[in-house]
Scaffold this motif. Structure first.
Motif, PDB file in Angstrom:
ATOM      1  N   VAL A  86       0.840  -1.192   0.000  1.00 59.38           N
ATOM      2  CA  VAL A  86       0.000   0.000   0.000  1.00 59.38           C
ATOM      3  C   VAL A  86       0.879   1.248   0.000  1.00 59.38           C
ATOM      4  O   VAL A  86       1.775   1.396   0.827  1.00 59.38           O
ATOM      5  CB  VAL A  86      -0.935   0.018   1.225  1.00 59.38           C
ATOM      6  N   SER A  87       0.607   2.153  -0.911  1.00 57.16           N
ATOM      7  CA  SER A  87       1.369   3.399  -1.008  1.00 57.16           C
ATOM      8  C   SER A  87       1.113   4.261   0.229  1.00 57.16           C
ATOM      9  O   SER A  87       0.009   4.279   0.777  1.00 57.16           O
ATOM     10  CB  SER A  87       0.944   4.158  -2.269  1.00 57.16           C
ATOM     11  N   GLU A 118       0.530   7.269   0.310  1.00 58.04           N
ATOM     12  CA  GLU A 118      -0.533   8.233  -0.005  1.00 58.04           C
ATOM     13  C   GLU A 118      -1.926   7.620   0.097  1.00 58.04           C
ATOM     14  O   GLU A 118      -2.928   8.325   0.098  1.00 58.04           O
ATOM     15  CB  GLU A 118      -0.341   8.813  -1.416  1.00 58.04           C
ATOM     16  N   ASP A 119      -1.999   6.289   0.165  1.00 55.25           N
ATOM     17  CA  ASP A 119      -3.284   5.606   0.243  1.00 55.25           C
ATOM     18  C   ASP A 119      -3.703   5.400   1.691  1.00 55.25           C
ATOM     19  O   ASP A 119      -2.887   5.476   2.607  1.00 55.25           O
ATOM     20  CB  ASP A 119      -3.205   4.243  -0.466  1.00 55.25           C
ATOM     21  N   THR A 120      -4.975   5.122   1.889  1.00 59.17           N
ATOM     22  CA  THR A 120      -5.510   4.845   3.224  1.00 59.17           C
ATOM     23  C   THR A 120      -5.892   3.379   3.314  1.00 59.17           C
ATOM     24  O   THR A 120      -6.617   2.867   2.456  1.00 59.17           O
ATOM     25  CB  THR A 120      -6.754   5.714   3.507  1.00 59.17           C
ATOM     26  N   PHE A 121      -5.396   2.723   4.343  1.00 56.92           N
ATOM     27  CA  PHE A 121      -5.742   1.310   4.568  1.00 56.92           C
ATOM     28  C   PHE A 121      -6.570   1.208   5.845  1.00 56.92           C
ATOM     29  O   PHE A 121      -6.187   1.734   6.891  1.00 56.92           O
ATOM     30  CB  PHE A 121      -4.484   0.453   4.693  1.00 56.92           C
ATOM     31  N   TYR A 146     -17.985   6.422  -0.996  1.00 56.89           N
ATOM     32  CA  TYR A 146     -17.168   6.094  -2.163  1.00 56.89           C
ATOM     33  C   TYR A 146     -17.713   6.730  -3.433  1.00 56.89           C
ATOM     34  O   TYR A 146     -18.902   7.054  -3.526  1.00 56.89           O
ATOM     35  CB  TYR A 146     -17.089   4.568  -2.347  1.00 56.89           C
TER      36      TYR A 146
END
Length: 329
Positions: free
Chosen positions: A19-20, A22-25, A49
Motif C-alpha cells: 500500500v502506497s 498516499e493511500d488509506t488502509f 465512495y
C-alpha cells in the motif's frame, strides 16, 4: 506450509510494501454496501465512495457440502488452515507409526497436496485422494490429467475417482456409495464458494453465489460498482483471471472518470501448470504438453515472481533451496 517446506511467515506480505503511503488502509469487517447512498458500512464506521470494487474472494465449501459434519475435516484455503494441517499430521506421527490422510478434491490443490505429502515422509504417510469427477484436474487438458494420475500412482497415492462424499465423522469419511474410509486427518480441497458482501439493493447473484458482472466487470445494473476474482463474474476462479481482471477494472475506473469508452474483459488462459512433487510438474503451455523437472522449475519460477517484493522472492527461493536438501520446517 502444510507439508513443512515453507514457514508461514514467508508467505505473508507486509502491507507497508504493497500500500502506497498516499493511500488509506482500513482493517475492518464489511457489513453491507449501500449502492444508493454510496456507502460501505463496516464495523468501524461508514465509508463514502465514488467507485467501489468487490474483490472479497471465496471460502472453502465444506460447510455447504457436509453441513454439521464439516467440523471433522480440515480445509486448505488459508495459511492458518495449512498450519492446522501440518500440526495435525505432526501430532499423529508423534503418537503412531503412520499417518493416514484423506484428501478430498482432485483439483490442483488436492493433487499438489497429495504428491507433496507422499514425499514429505513416504515411509509413514498413507494418502488417499478422493475425487467426485471421472478424471483429476477437470479444467486442465486431459493429457495433464492422465499424467497426473499415473504420477500419483507411482508415488503411492491411492486415487479414487467418481467417488462422492456424503459426510464425515471422527476419523472416518463416508461416501455416497456406502463406503467408509478411515483416516487420521481429512483435508477438504473440493472447491470454494464466493463470499461477496451484502448489497442494498441486492445485486444479481449467480448459482455459485458470485455477483453477476457485465463485459466491463461492472456489477450488473450499476455504473460505479465493480467486481473481480472469485467474488464476481463467470470466469475461472483462479489467480490468472483475477490478476488480469484487476488491471481491466483499474483502467475502466479511470476511463469512466475521463468519459472515455470502457475496455472489455476477455479471458484466455496462458497455460496451466501443476506440481506433482519435488522435481516433477506437468502442464500445457501454448498447446504443448510439458512435464518433468524443467516444468517443475518453471512452475516454481512463475509462482515466485508473483510475490510483490524482491526481498520476499529471495527468502522463498532460499527456503526452497534448503528444502531440496531435505530440511523442512
Amino acid at each position: 506450509v502444510a507439508c513443512g517446506s515453507l514457514s508461514p511467515e514467508l508467505l505473508c506480505q507486509s502491507l507497508r510494501e504493497v500500500v502506497s503511503p498516499e493511500d488509506t488502509f482500513i482493517h475492518a469487517r464489511v457489513r453491507k454496501i449501500d449502492t444508493e447512498l454510496q456507502l460501505v458500512c463496516t464495523n468501524k464506521g461508514d465509508i463514502l465512495y465514488d467507485h467501489v470494487v468487490v474483490a472479497t474472494g471465496a471460502r472453502g465449501s465444506s460447510g455447504d457440502r457436509l453441513h454439521e459434519s464439516a467440523q471433522h475435516v480440515l480445509e486448505l484455503k488459508s495459511i492458518g488452515d495449512a498450519v492446522g494441517i501440518r500440526n495435525a499430521i505432526r501430532d499423529t506421527l508423534s503418537n503412531k507409526q503412520e499417518c493416514r490422510v484423506i484428501v478430498v478434491g482432485g483439483g490442483p490443490t488436492g493433487v499438489e497436496l497429495s504428491a507433496e505429502l507422499m514425499q514429505m515422509n513416504p515411509q509413514q504417510m498413507r494418502v488417499t485422494l478422493v475425487h467426485g469427477g471421472d478424471r483429476l484436474l477437470d479444467r486442465f487438458d486431459e493429457r495433464v490429467s492422465v499424467h497426473a494420475f499415473k504420477r500419483l500412482q507411482e508415488l503411492g497415492v491411492i486415487t479414487r475417482l467418481a467417488c462422492r462424499v456424503a459426510s464425515a465423522s471422527t476419523g472416518v469419511l463416508h461416501t455416497e456409495d456406502g463406503t467408509s474410509i478411515e483416516a487420521d486427518v481429512i483435508v477438504w480441497t473440493a472447491g470454494v464458494v464466493a463470499q461477496p458482501p451484502a448489497m442494498v439493493p441486492p445485486g444479481e447473484v449467480s448459482p455459485q453465489g458470485r455477483l453477476a458482472t457485465d463485459d466491463y466487470l461492472r456489477v450488473a445494473g450499476m455504473l460505479n460498482v465493480w467486481g473481480l476474482g472469485d467474488a464476481a463474474g463467470q470466469w475461472p476462479m483462479h489467480a490468472q483471471a483475477a490478476v488480469k481482471q484487476a488491471s481491466v477494472v483499474a483502467t475502466n475506473i479511470l476511463r469512466t472518470q475521463r468519459s472515455k469508452p470502457l475496455q472489455k474483459f476477455t479471458w484466455e488462459a496462458r497455460g496451466d501448470l501443476v506440481s506433482l512433487g519435488q522435481w516433477h510438474a506437468a502442464g500445457v503451455v501454448g498447446g504443448w504438453l510439458m512435464r518433468g523437472a524443467f516444468t517443475w522449475w518453471l512452475w516454481r519460477t512463475v509462482y515466485l515472481m508473483h510475490f510483490p517484493s524482491w526481498k520476499k522472492r529471495a527468502r522463498v527461493a532460499l527456503a526452497w533451496t534448503r528444502h531440496l536438501f531435505g530440511w523442512r520446517d
